[in-house]
Design a protein around this motif. Structure first.
Motif, PDB file in Angstrom:
ATOM      1  N   LYS A   6      27.896 -39.327 -76.425  1.00 37.12           N
ATOM      2  CA  LYS A   6      28.077 -38.775 -77.775  1.00 37.12           C
ATOM      3  C   LYS A   6      28.880 -37.471 -77.748  1.00 37.12           C
ATOM      4  O   LYS A   6      29.521 -37.121 -78.730  1.00 37.12           O
ATOM      5  CB  LYS A   6      26.727 -38.549 -78.459  1.00 37.12           C
ATOM      6  N   ASN A   7      28.862 -36.806 -76.607  1.00 40.39           N
ATOM      7  CA  ASN A   7      29.606 -35.551 -76.524  1.00 40.39           C
ATOM      8  C   ASN A   7      31.118 -35.779 -76.493  1.00 40.39           C
ATOM      9  O   ASN A   7      31.886 -34.858 -76.711  1.00 40.39           O
ATOM     10  CB  ASN A   7      29.164 -34.774 -75.291  1.00 40.39           C
TER      11      ASN A   7
ATOM     12  N   ARG B 223      22.241 -30.195 -75.468  1.00 42.99           N
ATOM     13  CA  ARG B 223      21.773 -30.610 -74.151  1.00 42.99           C
ATOM     14  C   ARG B 223      21.012 -29.480 -73.457  1.00 42.99           C
ATOM     15  O   ARG B 223      21.260 -28.304 -73.705  1.00 42.99           O
ATOM     16  CB  ARG B 223      22.957 -30.998 -73.272  1.00 42.99           C
TER      17      ARG B 223
ATOM     18  N   LEU C  68       7.522 -41.270 -73.812  1.00 39.72           N
ATOM     19  CA  LEU C  68       6.627 -42.344 -73.364  1.00 39.72           C
ATOM     20  C   LEU C  68       5.469 -41.772 -72.542  1.00 39.72           C
ATOM     21  O   LEU C  68       4.344 -42.266 -72.596  1.00 39.72           O
ATOM     22  CB  LEU C  68       7.409 -43.383 -72.549  1.00 39.72           C
TER      23      LEU C  68
ATOM     24  N   ARG D  24      36.663 -39.880 -78.776  1.00 41.56           N
ATOM     25  CA  ARG D  24      37.305 -40.426 -77.581  1.00 41.56           C
ATOM     26  C   ARG D  24      36.645 -41.731 -77.131  1.00 41.56           C
ATOM     27  O   ARG D  24      37.220 -42.506 -76.384  1.00 41.56           O
ATOM     28  CB  ARG D  24      37.275 -39.404 -76.437  1.00 41.56           C
TER      29      ARG D  24
ATOM     30  N   LEU E  12      13.374 -39.882 -73.435  1.00 44.02           N
ATOM     31  CA  LEU E  12      12.629 -41.139 -73.582  1.00 44.02           C
ATOM     32  C   LEU E  12      11.428 -41.142 -72.650  1.00 44.02           C
ATOM     33  O   LEU E  12      10.313 -41.488 -73.047  1.00 44.02           O
ATOM     34  CB  LEU E  12      13.529 -42.313 -73.215  1.00 44.02           C
ATOM     35  N   THR E  13      11.674 -40.759 -71.400  1.00 46.02           N
ATOM     36  CA  THR E  13      10.577 -40.710 -70.433  1.00 46.02           C
ATOM     37  C   THR E  13       9.515 -39.710 -70.895  1.00 46.02           C
ATOM     38  O   THR E  13       8.316 -39.995 -70.831  1.00 46.02           O
ATOM     39  CB  THR E  13      11.114 -40.331 -69.040  1.00 46.02           C
TER      40      THR E  13
ATOM     41  N   HIS F  98      18.024 -34.620 -72.551  1.00 49.37           N
ATOM     42  CA  HIS F  98      18.994 -35.651 -72.164  1.00 49.37           C
ATOM     43  C   HIS F  98      18.342 -36.969 -72.528  1.00 49.37           C
ATOM     44  O   HIS F  98      17.113 -37.094 -72.454  1.00 49.37           O
ATOM     45  CB  HIS F  98      19.276 -35.608 -70.661  1.00 49.37           C
ATOM     46  N   ALA F  99      19.151 -37.957 -72.902  1.00 45.61           N
ATOM     47  CA  ALA F  99      18.605 -39.204 -73.450  1.00 45.61           C
ATOM     48  C   ALA F  99      17.484 -39.794 -72.592  1.00 45.61           C
ATOM     49  O   ALA F  99      16.386 -40.060 -73.090  1.00 45.61           O
ATOM     50  CB  ALA F  99      19.728 -40.210 -73.642  1.00 45.61           C
ATOM     51  N   GLY F 100      17.752 -39.973 -71.315  1.00 49.11           N
ATOM     52  CA  GLY F 100      16.766 -40.619 -70.450  1.00 49.11           C
ATOM     53  C   GLY F 100      15.525 -39.762 -70.257  1.00 49.11           C
ATOM     54  O   GLY F 100      14.399 -40.253 -70.311  1.00 49.11           O
TER      55      GLY F 100
ATOM     56  N   ALA G 193      16.430 -40.162 -64.988  1.00 53.56           N
ATOM     57  CA  ALA G 193      15.047 -39.744 -65.237  1.00 53.56           C
ATOM     58  C   ALA G 193      14.072 -40.552 -64.392  1.00 53.56           C
ATOM     59  O   ALA G 193      14.333 -41.706 -64.071  1.00 53.56           O
ATOM     60  CB  ALA G 193      14.725 -39.937 -66.713  1.00 53.56           C
TER      61      ALA G 193
ATOM     62  N   ASP H 254      18.442 -30.111 -81.887  1.00 53.89           N
ATOM     63  CA  ASP H 254      17.990 -31.345 -81.250  1.00 53.89           C
ATOM     64  C   ASP H 254      19.123 -32.087 -80.561  1.00 53.89           C
ATOM     65  O   ASP H 254      18.889 -32.932 -79.703  1.00 53.89           O
ATOM     66  CB  ASP H 254      17.337 -32.277 -82.273  1.00 53.89           C
ATOM     67  N   ASP H 255      20.357 -31.788 -80.966  1.00 50.50           N
ATOM     68  CA  ASP H 255      21.501 -32.443 -80.345  1.00 50.50           C
ATOM     69  C   ASP H 255      22.047 -31.650 -79.159  1.00 50.50           C
ATOM     70  O   ASP H 255      23.010 -32.057 -78.534  1.00 50.50           O
ATOM     71  CB  ASP H 255      22.634 -32.626 -81.364  1.00 50.50           C
TER      72      ASP H 255
ATOM     73  N   ASN I 241      27.892 -28.604 -77.756  1.00 49.39           N
ATOM     74  CA  ASN I 241      27.924 -29.920 -78.381  1.00 49.39           C
ATOM     75  C   ASN I 241      27.206 -30.033 -79.716  1.00 49.39           C
ATOM     76  O   ASN I 241      27.151 -31.106 -80.291  1.00 49.39           O
ATOM     77  CB  ASN I 241      27.437 -31.007 -77.414  1.00 49.39           C
TER      78      ASN I 241
ATOM     79  N   GLU J 226      30.448 -34.539 -67.929  1.00 48.85           N
ATOM     80  CA  GLU J 226      30.920 -35.452 -68.954  1.00 48.85           C
ATOM     81  C   GLU J 226      31.465 -34.605 -70.088  1.00 48.85           C
ATOM     82  O   GLU J 226      30.982 -33.520 -70.349  1.00 48.85           O
ATOM     83  CB  GLU J 226      29.807 -36.403 -69.422  1.00 48.85           C
ATOM     84  N   GLY J 227      32.466 -35.087 -70.751  1.00 51.11           N
ATOM     85  CA  GLY J 227      33.206 -34.274 -71.714  1.00 51.11           C
ATOM     86  C   GLY J 227      32.348 -33.672 -72.808  1.00 51.11           C
ATOM     87  O   GLY J 227      31.277 -34.152 -73.108  1.00 51.11           O
ATOM     88  N   GLY J 228      32.787 -32.638 -73.421  1.00 51.58           N
ATOM     89  CA  GLY J 228      31.986 -32.053 -74.484  1.00 51.58           C
ATOM     90  C   GLY J 228      32.779 -31.148 -75.389  1.00 51.58           C
ATOM     91  O   GLY J 228      32.485 -31.003 -76.561  1.00 51.58           O
ATOM     92  N   GLY J 229      33.783 -30.527 -74.897  1.00 50.99           N
ATOM     93  CA  GLY J 229      34.415 -29.540 -75.747  1.00 50.99           C
ATOM     94  C   GLY J 229      35.892 -29.444 -75.519  1.00 50.99           C
ATOM     95  O   GLY J 229      36.570 -30.435 -75.305  1.00 50.99           O
TER      96      GLY J 229
ATOM     97  N   GLY K  22      17.445 -43.248 -65.628  1.00 48.05           N
ATOM     98  CA  GLY K  22      17.901 -42.741 -66.911  1.00 48.05           C
ATOM     99  C   GLY K  22      17.249 -43.468 -68.064  1.00 48.05           C
ATOM    100  O   GLY K  22      16.129 -43.965 -67.955  1.00 48.05           O
ATOM    101  N   ALA K  23      17.991 -43.592 -69.173  1.00 44.62           N
ATOM    102  CA  ALA K  23      17.402 -44.145 -70.381  1.00 44.62           C
ATOM    103  C   ALA K  23      17.167 -45.646 -70.277  1.00 44.62           C
ATOM    104  O   ALA K  23      16.279 -46.179 -70.921  1.00 44.62           O
ATOM    105  CB  ALA K  23      18.305 -43.839 -71.575  1.00 44.62           C
TER     106      ALA K  23
END
Lengths: 333, 229
Positions: B198-199, A150, A117, B203, A113-114, A108-110, A82, A147-148, A140, A222-225, B83-84
């Protein structure tokens, strides 16, 4: 495996790609300090404007959609990262033409947050900004926990819908409402067959076995399912269509938008083969595709796989999707 | 006479920050490798950028007082694109500055505790992550708690002593560092609930959270910087 990419110093990736992007599209966009890409016609805008933020490395997203009828500014972070709240605040100030700004943030987390802020600074400065979050990855989290979820490729048609409404002279509240209605009725499912390398570090993100595919990869693989044995185009298309229809509770007789977004290393050949089956399967179910796009909108380096996006459409949403736009990577007459 | 080890000033804070940034840079590749398991593998890249900002600001610290310096450092770190981590670290460092008076030139143990407590509060204001969610809060929360407990203890000991004070700042920083490290290690036992990891759900068990590890390194660097002065 060693990374094979045409680049110079890894630390300069974002700077150099944005410079090249701006040079290649100098009639449409302008690159401002702090990695803010601005619609060249922004100075003449007398309407609500649309701004977004996000990391680089996903080209043509997000800046490829800056231009008349879509985004007025995109604030670019470093690779997959971000940008700063300060840069976002600056972009919002720049974009505000007195009618307010719609600020689209992917979940996405970053980025979140951005976004939060930035909104703190917006409130202190008294700017007229409404923030809209896109969160449509059905892999996911269930719809109740949106809210969870992506934000994946759904941000791109959301920019288009919002940009169309803004160009039609709608107020900020109206632009927000129509974009939110679209966002509430969209869903994405992704499949990955091969991971990407992070261009700054050369490390592989998410390794998959030779005969494996993963349904529900994230933006970066990144993994998810579910990891499962590799399937044919037709089988994969059906699995994904079924999951999206179920998530959106779409019934026979409804109208949808369907987007197949290549992740970077999946060929158009494959995407068309998948689309062919999607179209046939949906026709069988008496669901009409009224809007579509097949191609690369939001990529993840050389990741192989694609995102399948579906949205429930109505006449107003379709009107804004079809409205004229002129951006480097999406044009409608 | 022994140097006064109950107060922290500009010179010492600078030494501590430089040691923290050195340590972060040294470990940045390991942090990226850790992040590549369930994240996108660039946490070390971001931490390196944050460390460079800390380094540059600390090395070039001009006339600014403690409060102004830390406030500006927080803003500069938040300005890093990464990022965060950047907004979180920026908020954390900016939070340290809040309890300081504009003219403050020295930090005594109770003020040090107020600074870290304030930083924790500011972090709670921007993230919903709680203890056990496998984030940097798992390093930060126990660190601040341990520092607080150590401060209460050190104050009591010093009151009882007649000749000179013991190294209470050093003890507080060491307590924070050790608790942060333990907290980061403990994230191996947690399932990720925030960020990209978290996804990957269950694991993630067995792998520490890179954000908790990097923040614990910051605490370790501060303590080492103080101990080495």
């Amino acid at each position: 495996m060693k990374m094979k990419k045409f680049m110079n110093n890894p630390a300069d990736l974002t700077k150099e790609l944005l410079e090249g992007f701006a040079l290649a599209n100098e009639n449409l966009v302008e690159l401002k300090p702090n990695n803010i890409v601005v619609n060249k016609k922004l100075p003449q805008a007398n309407r609500v404007t649309v701004v977004t933020l996000g990391g680089a490395g996903h080209e043509p997203a997000l800046s490829g959609f800056v231009g008349e009828g879509m985004l007025d500014a995109s604030v670019v972070g470093d690779i997959f990262a971000a940008p700063s709240p300060q840069a976002c605040f600056e972009a919002l100030k720049l974009a505000d033409k007195g009618k307010g700004v719609l600020f689209v943030v992917l979940n996405h987390a970053g980025d979140m947050l951005t976004g939060n802020l930035t909104m703190k600074q917006v409130a202190q400065a008294g700017l007229n900004v409404k923030k809209l979050v896109t969160q449509e990855d059905i892999a996911n989290a269930p719809r109740e926990n949106a809210d969870d979820r992506r934000g994946l490729v759904g941000c791109i048609p959301t920019y288009k819908i919002a940009g169309g409404a803004a160009a039609a002279g709608k107020s900020l509240d109206e632009v927000y409402a129509v974009a939110q209605r679209f966002a509430d009725n969209m869903a994405t499912l992704a499949v990955a067959v091969r991971g990407a390398t992070h261009p700054s570090t050369g490390s592989v993100i998410a390794e998959l076995g030779e005969d494996e595919m993963e349904v529900g990869m994230g933006q970066h693989g990144e993994g998810g399912g579910g990891r499962q044995p590799m399937k044919s185009a037709d089988e994969t298309a059906k699995i994904m269509i079924d999951a999206l229809l179920k998530d959106l509770s779409i019934k026979s007789g409804e109208k949808i938008m369907l987007i197949l977004n290549g992740a970077g290393a999946t060929t158009l050949m494959e995407l068309f083969i998948v689309y062919r089956q999607c179209a046939a399967y949906l026709k069988q179910k008496d669901i009409t595709i009224v809007a579509n796009h097949v191609g690369e909108l939001l990529t993840v380096q050389e990741q192989a796989g694609f995102q399948m996006f579906m949205a429930r459409m109505d006449d107003e949403l379709l009107k804004y999707w079809n409205a004229p736009c002129n951006t480097p990577y999406m044009k409608k007459a | 006479m022994l140097a006064d080890k109950t107060k922290l000033d500009k010179t010492l804070l600078k030494t501590m920050l430089l040691e923290a940034s050195r340590l972060l840079r040294e470990k940045s590749d390991e942090l990226s490798e850790l992040d590549a398991r369930f994240g996108d593998g660039d946490h070390g890249v971001t931490i390196k950028k944050i460390a460079a900002v800390i380094d540059q600001r600390a090395a070039g610290w001009g006339d600014a007082g403690l409060k102004a310096f830390l406030t500006e450092l927080g803003d500069a770190v938040m300005g890093v694109s990464g990022g965060a981590a950047a907004p979180l670290w920026g908020t954390f460092i900016g939070g340290l500055a809040l309890p300081l008076e504009d003219e403050a030139t020295e930090i005594d143990p109770p003020l040090l505790i107020r600074m870290f407590s304030s930083a924790l509060e500011e972090m709670r204001g921007i993230t919903d992550a709680k203890a056990g969610d496998k984030t940097l809060m798992d390093a930060l929360i126990p660190a601040v708690e341990s520092m607080n407990a150590e401060c209460v203890n050190a104050e009591r000991v010093n009151e009882e002593r007649v000749n000179g004070a013991e190294d209470s700042i050093g003890k507080i920083l060491a307590a924070g560092s050790s608790a942060a490290e333990k907290g980061a290690k403990a994230t191996e036992n947690f399932v990720a609930r925030f960020g990209r990891a978290k996804n990957s759900k269950e694991r993630t068990l067995g792998t520490a959270d890179p954000g908790a590890v990097s923040l614990s390194l910051f605490f370790r660097g501060l303590a080492a910087g103080w101990a080495g002065h």
